[in-house]
Design a protein around this motif. Structure first.
Motif, mmCIF file in Angstrom:
data_model
loop_
_atom_site.group_PDB
_atom_site.id
_atom_site.type_symbol
_atom_site.label_atom_id
_atom_site.label_comp_id
_atom_site.label_asym_id
_atom_site.label_seq_id
_atom_site.Cartn_x
_atom_site.Cartn_y
_atom_site.Cartn_z
ATOM 1 N N LEU A 148 0.821 -1.053 0.040
ATOM 2 C CA LEU A 148 0.084 -0.187 -0.071
ATOM 3 C C LEU A 148 0.904 1.295 -0.051
ATOM 4 O O LEU A 148 0.384 2.491 -0.028
ATOM 5 N N GLY A 149 2.152 1.161 0.166
ATOM 6 C CA GLY A 149 3.068 2.332 0.253
ATOM 7 C C GLY A 149 2.634 3.117 1.428
ATOM 8 O O GLY A 149 2.783 4.270 1.293
ATOM 9 N N ILE A 150 2.556 2.582 2.409
ATOM 10 C CA ILE A 150 2.257 3.447 3.852
ATOM 11 C C ILE A 150 3.133 2.931 4.727
ATOM 12 O O ILE A 150 3.673 1.686 4.814
ATOM 13 N N GLU A 151 3.411 3.714 5.784
ATOM 14 C CA GLU A 151 4.312 3.330 7.102
ATOM 15 C C GLU A 151 3.395 3.094 8.057
ATOM 16 O O GLU A 151 2.573 3.872 8.391
ATOM 17 N N LEU A 152 3.523 1.756 8.825
ATOM 18 C CA LEU A 152 2.733 1.469 9.785
ATOM 19 C C LEU A 152 3.140 2.273 11.074
ATOM 20 O O LEU A 152 4.471 2.253 11.352
ATOM 21 N N ASP A 153 2.280 3.072 11.715
ATOM 22 C CA ASP A 153 2.258 3.586 12.894
ATOM 23 C C ASP A 153 1.821 2.520 13.959
ATOM 24 O O ASP A 153 1.131 1.870 14.240
ATOM 25 N N PRO A 154 3.493 2.150 14.754
ATOM 26 C CA PRO A 154 3.142 1.316 15.793
ATOM 27 C C PRO A 154 2.228 1.454 17.088
ATOM 28 O O PRO A 154 1.588 0.656 17.632
ATOM 29 N N ASP A 155 1.615 3.087 17.023
ATOM 30 C CA ASP A 155 0.837 3.243 18.044
ATOM 31 C C ASP A 155 -0.728 3.352 17.440
ATOM 32 O O ASP A 155 -1.833 3.675 18.034
ATOM 33 N N ASP A 156 -0.878 2.966 16.046
ATOM 34 C CA ASP A 156 -2.127 2.890 15.468
ATOM 35 C C ASP A 156 -2.392 1.968 14.458
ATOM 36 O O ASP A 156 -2.680 2.253 13.049
ATOM 37 N N LEU A 157 -2.113 0.729 14.913
ATOM 38 C CA LEU A 157 -1.978 -0.512 13.980
ATOM 39 C C LEU A 157 -3.620 -0.524 13.437
ATOM 40 O O LEU A 157 -3.799 -1.042 12.340
#
Length: 444
Positions: free
Chosen positions: A266-275
């Protein structure tokens, strides 16, 4: 449109020509599993499967674990019998369905809008039909698989497999002798990222199961009097706490690998605080994936009392608990903390969590077969939020995967089909599945 339109295209023969009809015929056999022994059982379906296998010269066996609770098993000799065998398993029972809620009768096998409709269309009589179609065609045309293949069409999966896979593993383990790997539900289905990329989710892990009964004992009495030891009140408060409780996020290796693949696709960076926010972007499969980042415990049934003016001495509830691989002890401790000391837990049915690596020749064969039929395919591992008969077969040391390949329309709510209303599978998806399975068998 006619209920036969679109089932088999003009000139189609072999597996693609019969798979939809096989699926329809199997759906029409009511195998509803209520979990209490009151349903019709699977005997009729087991005999139907055996007949279809015998038609092409195989010698299937039907095993009945209790009255009406039957499974069908057959071994197909491979070209090289010195190699370890492959188990392909599916279940023939389905959860109940209320016809009044459906667009088409859930046991009619109707074909409409390019889909076969009915209870079991995706869970999992579609896979049963695909396996039957592929192996019937291979036997008819004299194409042996590279190694022995054991087919198992099983009873009782929807109630934990006691009368199906568990019975066979415990009482007839010789049926699976030499099998080191297995495929079954739920995996191999597509998630469309864009026209040039579809992720096909291969199940390499599944949560453990802890179906439990909660019991609170109180003081019985007259409904008109004050009672500070009301079992219903105590249990209701505990069930409400549990139903609202959010277990902490725990990322297993499978879920982490899946999220990394999704992030890249998806070309996105996963936010560990908002999985959870990232998972919400996955559309139709968000519900399946969202349940694999934490343990869960969902209240499903309540019971107490027999008369409006009598305070009962006991109240009960049932809970569907699921725990991630490696987190069962944490799950049990957290349950006790949330429920409190007044609630007694009794296990109704339990089974282990499973997890295997996404590697090896079998995984390569799955990925290659998908890619050959869909150039936009990328195979990725994922964790199933529920459980399957793989739990029983794992006790025999068999490495299990979920691989029931389907190419799905991008807007189809696939997760909602499982145990839902208007369950249906695209006819083109069935035909895609038999082509993939046929290639897979050649390569594995």
């Amino acid at each position: 449109m006619s209920d036969r339109d679109g089932v088999g295209g003009r000139g189609e023969t072999g597996a693609e020509g019969e798979v939809a009809e096989l699926c329809r015929d199997l759906i029409r056999i009511d195998t509803s599993n209520f979990g209490d022994g009151s349903g019709p059982g699977e005997r009729a379906a087991a005999e139907w499967v055996a007949e279809k296998l015998a038609e092409v010269g195989l010698e299937p066996q039907v095993f009945e674990s209790a009255k009406g609770r039957a499974s069908t098993v057959v071994r197909i000799e491979g070209e090289d019998r010195s190699r370890p065998g492959l188990l392909i398993h599916g279940h023939t029972d389905v959860v109940p369905a209320n016809a009044a809620d459906w667009s088409y009768d859930p046991f009619s096998g109707e074909v409409a809008d390019g889909c076969v409709w009915g209870r079991g269309a995706v869970d999992m009589k579609d896979m049963d039909a695909m396996v039957l179609a592929v192996l019937r065609d291979r036997i008819r045309t004299g194409r042996k698989p590279p190694r022995d293949v054991v087919l198992a069409f099983l009873a009782d999966e929807e109630a934990g497999g006691t009368f199906g896979a568990r019975f066979l593993v415990d009482k007839h383990p010789d049926l699976f002798e030499g099998c080191t790997e297995a495929i079954g539900e739920v995996g191999g289905f597509s998630f469309t990222v864009n026209d040039d990329l579809r992720l096909y989710l291969i199940e390499t892990a599944q949560k453990g199961m802890d179906w439990m009964k909660l019991v609170v004992d109180g003081t019985a009495g007259h409904g008109s009097m004050i009672n500070k030891d009301n079992a219903i009140t105590e249990l209701s408060e505990a069930v409400a706490r549990l139903g609202r409780h959010q277990f902490p996020i725990r990322l297993t290796k499978t879920v982490r690998a899946f999220l990394d693949e999704v992030s890249d696709a998806l070309g996105i960076e996963l936010d560990p605080d908002d999985l959870e926010g990232a998972i919400e972007k996955l559309g139709p499969i968000a519900r399946i994936i969202g349940a694999t980042i934490r343990n869960t415990a969902q209240p499903t049934m309540l019971g107490a009392g027999y008369k409006v003016n009598v305070i009962p001495g006991q109240a009960t509830a049932h809970v569907d608990g699921r725990f991630l691989p490696g987190f069962e002890d944490e799950f049990q401790a957290e349950l006790d903390a949330v429920l409190g000391p007044r609630v007694r837990r009794e296990r109704v049915h339990g089974d282990r969590a499973l997890e295997t690596d996404f590697d090896g020749a079998l995984v390569e064969a799955m990925a290659a077969a998908l890619k050959a039929e869909d150039p936009a395919a990328r195979a990725v591992p994922y964790c199933l939020s529920g459980g399957t008969d793989a739990k029983s077969f794992a006790d025999l040391g068999i490495r299990c995967f979920g691989f029931a390949p389907l190419k799905l329309p991008a807007d189809l709510d696939f997760a909602g089909m499982f145990h839902g209303v208007d369950e249906r599978v695209p006819v083109d998806g069935l035909k895609f599945g038999v082509r993939v399975l046929d290639r897979f068998l050649d390569a594995c």
